[in-house]
Write a protein that holds these residues in place. Sequence first.
Motif, PDB file in Angstrom:
ATOM      1  N   MET A   1       0.842  -1.200   0.000  1.00 24.96           N
ATOM      2  CA  MET A   1       0.000   0.000   0.000  1.00 24.96           C
ATOM      3  C   MET A   1       0.876   1.250   0.000  1.00 24.96           C
ATOM      4  N   ASP A   2       1.894   1.245   0.831  1.00 19.50           N
ATOM      5  CA  ASP A   2       2.852   2.348   0.909  1.00 19.50           C
ATOM      6  C   ASP A   2       4.223   1.772   0.635  1.00 19.50           C
ATOM      7  N   GLY A   3       4.948   2.372  -0.258  1.00 18.01           N
ATOM      8  CA  GLY A   3       6.292   1.888  -0.532  1.00 18.01           C
ATOM      9  C   GLY A   3       6.444   1.453  -1.969  1.00 18.01           C
ATOM     10  N   GLU A   4       7.597   0.896  -2.223  1.00 22.33           N
ATOM     11  CA  GLU A   4       7.992   0.535  -3.577  1.00 22.33           C
ATOM     12  C   GLU A   4       7.547  -0.880  -3.942  1.00 22.33           C
ATOM     13  N   ALA A   5       7.078  -1.041  -5.168  1.00 17.82           N
ATOM     14  CA  ALA A   5       6.720  -2.367  -5.675  1.00 17.82           C
ATOM     15  C   ALA A   5       7.996  -3.098  -6.097  1.00 17.82           C
TER      16      ALA A   5
ATOM     17  N   PRO B   1      15.554  -7.171  -7.476  1.00 15.79           N
ATOM     18  CA  PRO B   1      14.623  -7.908  -8.331  1.00 15.79           C
ATOM     19  C   PRO B   1      14.615  -7.335  -9.731  1.00 15.79           C
ATOM     20  N   THR B   2      13.924  -8.032 -10.616  1.00 18.35           N
ATOM     21  CA  THR B   2      13.807  -7.596 -11.995  1.00 18.35           C
ATOM     22  C   THR B   2      13.195  -6.199 -12.030  1.00 18.35           C
TER      23      THR B   2
ATOM     24  N   LEU C   1      14.214 -14.586  -1.601  1.00 16.04           N
ATOM     25  CA  LEU C   1      14.909 -14.262  -0.348  1.00 16.04           C
ATOM     26  C   LEU C   1      16.252 -13.565  -0.529  1.00 16.04           C
ATOM     27  N   PRO C   2      17.052 -13.926  -1.528  1.00 13.18           N
ATOM     28  CA  PRO C   2      18.314 -13.182  -1.680  1.00 13.18           C
ATOM     29  C   PRO C   2      18.096 -11.711  -2.030  1.00 13.18           C
ATOM     30  N   HIS C   3      16.917 -11.356  -2.519  1.00  7.21           N
ATOM     31  CA  HIS C   3      16.629  -9.992  -2.955  1.00  7.21           C
ATOM     32  C   HIS C   3      15.419  -9.420  -2.230  1.00  7.21           C
ATOM     33  N   ARG C   4      15.243  -9.819  -0.991  1.00  8.30           N
ATOM     34  CA  ARG C   4      14.063  -9.404  -0.234  1.00  8.30           C
ATOM     35  C   ARG C   4      14.033  -7.889  -0.051  1.00  8.30           C
ATOM     36  N   PRO C   5      12.882  -7.240  -0.301  1.00 10.24           N
ATOM     37  CA  PRO C   5      12.770  -5.798  -0.086  1.00 10.24           C
ATOM     38  C   PRO C   5      13.044  -5.438   1.367  1.00 10.24           C
ATOM     39  N   ASN C   6      13.692  -4.300   1.585  1.00 12.53           N
ATOM     40  CA  ASN C   6      13.980  -3.766   2.916  1.00 12.53           C
ATOM     41  C   ASN C   6      14.874  -4.680   3.740  1.00 12.53           C
ATOM     42  N   ARG C   7      15.666  -5.479   3.088  1.00 15.95           N
ATOM     43  CA  ARG C   7      16.575  -6.383   3.780  1.00 15.95           C
ATOM     44  C   ARG C   7      17.848  -5.624   4.115  1.00 15.95           C
ATOM     45  N   PRO C   8      18.153  -5.398   5.393  1.00 17.17           N
ATOM     46  CA  PRO C   8      19.275  -4.537   5.758  1.00 17.17           C
ATOM     47  C   PRO C   8      20.643  -5.094   5.395  1.00 17.17           C
ATOM     48  N   GLU C   9      20.779  -6.398   5.273  1.00 18.79           N
ATOM     49  CA  GLU C   9      22.096  -6.978   5.028  1.00 18.79           C
ATOM     50  C   GLU C   9      22.414  -7.168   3.555  1.00 18.79           C
TER      51      GLU C   9
END
Length: 103
Positions: A59-63, A101-102, A85-93
Amino acid sequence: MHLEPRPGPAGPSPHLHELKDAVRTLLGLDDDTAVVIRQLTRSEPGCPPLETVVAVVPMDGEAHRWTLHRPADRITENDLRATLLPHRPNRPEQPDGFLGPTP
């Protein structure tokens, strides 16, 4: 004018519903975040004939969008885990050089 229904399944496939649930669980998404899974036919030389696109739209944030180069009915939860999982959004590490992602 009477319109005939399009050929194909009468409703969403149970497998697509399972894939959406798996995406939601793997990424820890809330109920307000849309998960869209679409199978696309490709005609470009060198591309697989079918690919599946997974999109997550909060709803809020980047797709975010990922492409799996196989038909949706051949995608497993392990495929999703390896792709998302290797490219999870908002993943700090995220490492330097993270491609994400694409686009």
